[in-house]
Motif scaffolding. Structure first.
Motif, PDB file in Angstrom:
ATOM      1  N   THR A 122       0.838  -1.199   0.000  1.00  0.00           N
ATOM      2  CA  THR A 122       0.000   0.000   0.000  1.00  0.00           C
ATOM      3  C   THR A 122       0.881   1.260   0.000  1.00  0.00           C
ATOM      4  OG1 THR A 122      -0.152  -0.193   2.414  1.00  0.00           O
ATOM      5  CG2 THR A 122      -1.949  -1.118   1.139  1.00  0.00           C
ATOM      6  N   PHE A 123       1.615   1.456  -1.097  1.00  0.00           N
ATOM      7  CA  PHE A 123       2.586   2.548  -1.174  1.00  0.00           C
ATOM      8  C   PHE A 123       1.922   3.915  -1.130  1.00  0.00           C
ATOM      9  CE2 PHE A 123       1.168   1.622  -5.452  1.00  0.00           C
ATOM     10  CZ  PHE A 123       0.986   2.875  -6.010  1.00  0.00           C
ATOM     11  N   TRP A 124       0.668   4.002  -1.566  1.00  0.00           N
ATOM     12  CA  TRP A 124      -0.025   5.290  -1.648  1.00  0.00           C
ATOM     13  C   TRP A 124      -0.496   5.790  -0.284  1.00  0.00           C
ATOM     14  CZ3 TRP A 124      -1.876   0.542  -2.769  1.00  0.00           C
ATOM     15  CH2 TRP A 124      -2.978   0.106  -2.050  1.00  0.00           C
ATOM     16  N   CYS A 125      -0.379   4.941   0.712  1.00  0.00           N
ATOM     17  CA  CYS A 125      -0.994   5.234   2.010  1.00  0.00           C
ATOM     18  C   CYS A 125      -0.138   6.115   2.917  1.00  0.00           C
ATOM     19  CB  CYS A 125      -1.246   3.917   2.749  1.00  0.00           C
ATOM     20  SG  CYS A 125      -2.968   3.538   2.947  1.00  0.00           S
ATOM     21  N   TRP A 126       1.149   5.975   2.820  1.00  0.00           N
ATOM     22  CA  TRP A 126       2.012   6.466   3.884  1.00  0.00           C
ATOM     23  C   TRP A 126       2.737   7.739   3.474  1.00  0.00           C
ATOM     24  CZ3 TRP A 126      -0.102   3.765   7.359  1.00  0.00           C
ATOM     25  CH2 TRP A 126      -0.542   2.476   7.070  1.00  0.00           C
ATOM     26  N   ALA A 127       2.674   8.727   4.350  1.00  0.00           N
ATOM     27  CA  ALA A 127       3.272  10.035   4.079  1.00  0.00           C
ATOM     28  C   ALA A 127       4.787   9.983   4.274  1.00  0.00           C
ATOM     29  CB  ALA A 127       2.654  11.082   4.991  1.00  0.00           C
ATOM     30  N   ARG A 326      -3.471  10.819   3.692  1.00  0.00           N
ATOM     31  CA  ARG A 326      -3.611  10.162   2.396  1.00  0.00           C
ATOM     32  C   ARG A 326      -4.123   8.726   2.505  1.00  0.00           C
ATOM     33  NH1 ARG A 326       2.230  10.363  -0.077  1.00  0.00           N
ATOM     34  NH2 ARG A 326       1.217   9.166  -1.712  1.00  0.00           N
ATOM     35  N   GLY A 327      -3.931   8.078   3.637  1.00  0.00           N
ATOM     36  CA  GLY A 327      -4.382   6.695   3.781  1.00  0.00           C
ATOM     37  C   GLY A 327      -5.736   6.535   4.439  1.00  0.00           C
ATOM     38  N   SER A 328      -6.357   7.644   4.835  1.00  0.00           N
ATOM     39  CA  SER A 328      -7.615   7.553   5.576  1.00  0.00           C
ATOM     40  C   SER A 328      -8.742   6.990   4.722  1.00  0.00           C
ATOM     41  CB  SER A 328      -8.027   8.931   6.098  1.00  0.00           C
ATOM     42  OG  SER A 328      -9.263   8.859   6.796  1.00  0.00           O
TER      43      SER A 328
END
Length: 531
Positions: A122-127, A326-328
């Motif tokens: 889930t690369f898009w999730c973490w800031a 971004r992951g919410s």
């Protein structure tokens, strides 16, 4: 298929391959005229045990826990097929398995490039961008200002006198960010290793130490970091080895136990698929004027259960810039949002003795914990008994707080209220609102029923498979026996959509039990609905 599953379980029990494992089902409202043990035995010709899921009370027989000891959980479709057979044999309203769903993603190091894990990560999730002020989260919700405000008025402050129960992984009780006696509270409990203290052994799951981190965000007062309600009492309940693996029945037991132990607030930084027993436990707690909060979830886009239930106060996550994290997970179920990006918390995996490390982490888990502390501030400031005395049925503290959180929330310009709730939690503004103002305006007291779960599932399926997919599932939506499996089918698709794998491969056909597949008939993933 069913015979093969039961035969495999029988062999496991006889050879004791997995003596510490078990599979659990919850049987809802079996007809009293039937011999339940004999009905179950007609399906499961092996060792099993039956007991009430909930202790005591008029409804203790409404949900019966069926445990098959010494066996490993099979493939999900097989598990639901066993549940369908048990329902047919017992005549129960539903029979739901503990699925062990893994739709509540937690932060983990990036996997090696080119690996299977990398394709699904889930690369898009973490800031990546760290906040300028490490302790920004507690300041952003104005918790310190709320403490000062209560003190100035001579009111209890910091959540004084309020008990916050926390179903989670348990706690590392020696961590310096937590009270020394936190695991000794006689009201605490352990549903994973019954009879033991709720201590997190840090041995299993994807996120050991989770309960330590989220608990510290509620009540820490040691100076290294600040919880939002440092004078509240946190009561840990160990009901899972990892919040990334969600078993509905144990969480339901934890909620019901907390209610019976006199919880004022229940905070749940976990989530997965729905269950009838879980919903019943939530509704009973809300009716008893317990405030119940849950995290919207991480990285699967749509809100998970129990946060998705209409009765819940559901929390999305934000960052230091007052933008959504971004992951919410998001959607109309979110009540409000709170800080969820790089929130300071006690690190339960610290190996020094005693553990003392504090570091930042991400997730709606921390938004929920912060807001649970704010709920404690509100109850202490106004007096819980006084708040209850001022209400009239069917009003509840849950609905009062939900409305006041929404009205008092900070509303940054351009904030997406449709997906992340009314705004960002503001503790000081909440305390300054008159509680009576919750009942002014045109809003009626919220009335919810089973149709809300159906409607929520339909929305979830439409998000995953488009309107045609949701329509194809309609025959199964009418039967609550299939609700948990339908949720799994939807979250499977939602989880894979943003991955690197989905960019180069066609999404896999949804895994379903034969019973569900036969009922639906048409495929959910018609070509025109594929993402």
């Amino acid at each position: 298929m069913l015979l093969d599953i039961v035969s495999a379980w029988d062999a496991e029990q006889k050879t004791r391959v997995s003596p510490d494992s078990s599979v659990r089902f919850v049987i809802e409202a079996p007809p009293p005229e039937r011999d339940l043990h004999a009905s179950v035995a007609s399906v499961l010709a092996l060792e099993f045990a039956l007991a009430p899921l909930f202790d005591g009370g008029e409804s203790s027989e409404d949900f019966i826990l069926l445990t098959v000891p010494g066996v490993d959980r099979p493939d999900r479709a097989d598990l639901f097929e066993v549940a369908n057979a048990l329902r047919a044999a017992t005549g129960a309203t539903t029979v739901e398995p503990d699925v062990g769903s893994d739709y509540y993603q937690q932060q983990s190091p990036p996997p090696d490039g080119g690996s299977v894990e990398a394709a699904n990560w889930t690369f898009w999730c973490w800031a990546k961008e760290q906040p300028q002020e490490p302790d920004w989260a507690v300041e952003r919700i104005r918790a310190p200002d709320a403490w000062d405000y209560s003190q100035q008025l001579g009111r209890p402050h910091g959540g004084e006198g309020i008990s916050v129960f926390q179903p989670d992984t348990g706690v590392v009780h020696t961590h310096t960010a937590l009270p020394r006696d936190i695991a000794d509270d006689p009201r605490s409990a352990n549903f994973v290793e019954p009879g033991k203290k709720p201590i997190d052994p840090l041995l299993h799951g994807m996120n050991p130490g989770h309960g330590t981190g989220t608990g510290s965000v509620v009540i820490s007062a040691n100076g290294t970091m600040r919880g939002s309600a440092p004078k509240a009492r946190l009561v840990p309940i160990r009901c899972t080895e990892s919040v990334a693996v969600f078993d509905q029945s144990r969480v339901a037991q934890a909620i019901d136990y907390a209610r019976r132990q006199g919880a004022h607030v229940i905070t749940m930084s976990l989530g997965g698929v729905p269950s009838r027993a879980l919903h019943a436990a939530v509704r009973k707690a809300v009716s008893a004027n317990v405030i119940v909060l849950a995290a919207a979830g991480n990285c699967v886009t749509e809100v998970v259960w129990p946060a998705r239930y209409a009765e819940m106060i559901a929390l999305g996550g934000t960052n230091e810039k007052s933008q959504p994290w971004r992951g919410s997970c998001r959607g109309e179920s979110v009540t409000v949002s709170a800080p969820g990006e790089f929130v300071l918390r006690a690190d339960g995996n610290d190996t020094q003795q005693p553990p003392a490390r504090v570091s930042a982490s991400e997730g709606t888990s921390f938004a929920t914990a912060l807001t649970a502390g704010v709920a404690a501030l509100w109850l202490a400031h106004h007096g819980r008994d006084a708040l209850i005395a001022a209400m009239s049925p069917p009003q509840t503290l849950q609905e009062m707080l939900r409305r006041l959180l929404r009205r008092s929330a900070d509303k940054p310009e351009g904030f997406d209220h449709n997906r992340y709730g009314a705004g960002i939690v503001d503790a000081l503004a909440l305390l300054k609102l008159s509680p009576a103002s919750a009942w002014t305006g045109v809003e009626a007291v919220q009335e919810v029923g089973e149709h809300d779960v159906e409607a929520s599932l339909r929305t979830l399926l439409a998000a995953a498979y488009g309107p045609i997919g949701a329509e194809a599932a309609a025959p199964a939506l009418d039967d609550p026996q299939h609700h948990a499996e339908l949720a799994c089918v939807a979250f499977d698709r939602l989880r894979v959509q943003p991955t690197l794998r989905a960019r180069v491969e066609t999404p896999p056909t949804p895994s379903m039990s034969p019973g569900l597949r036969q009922l639906i008939g048409a495929p959910l993933d018609a070509p025109e609905d594929l993402p």
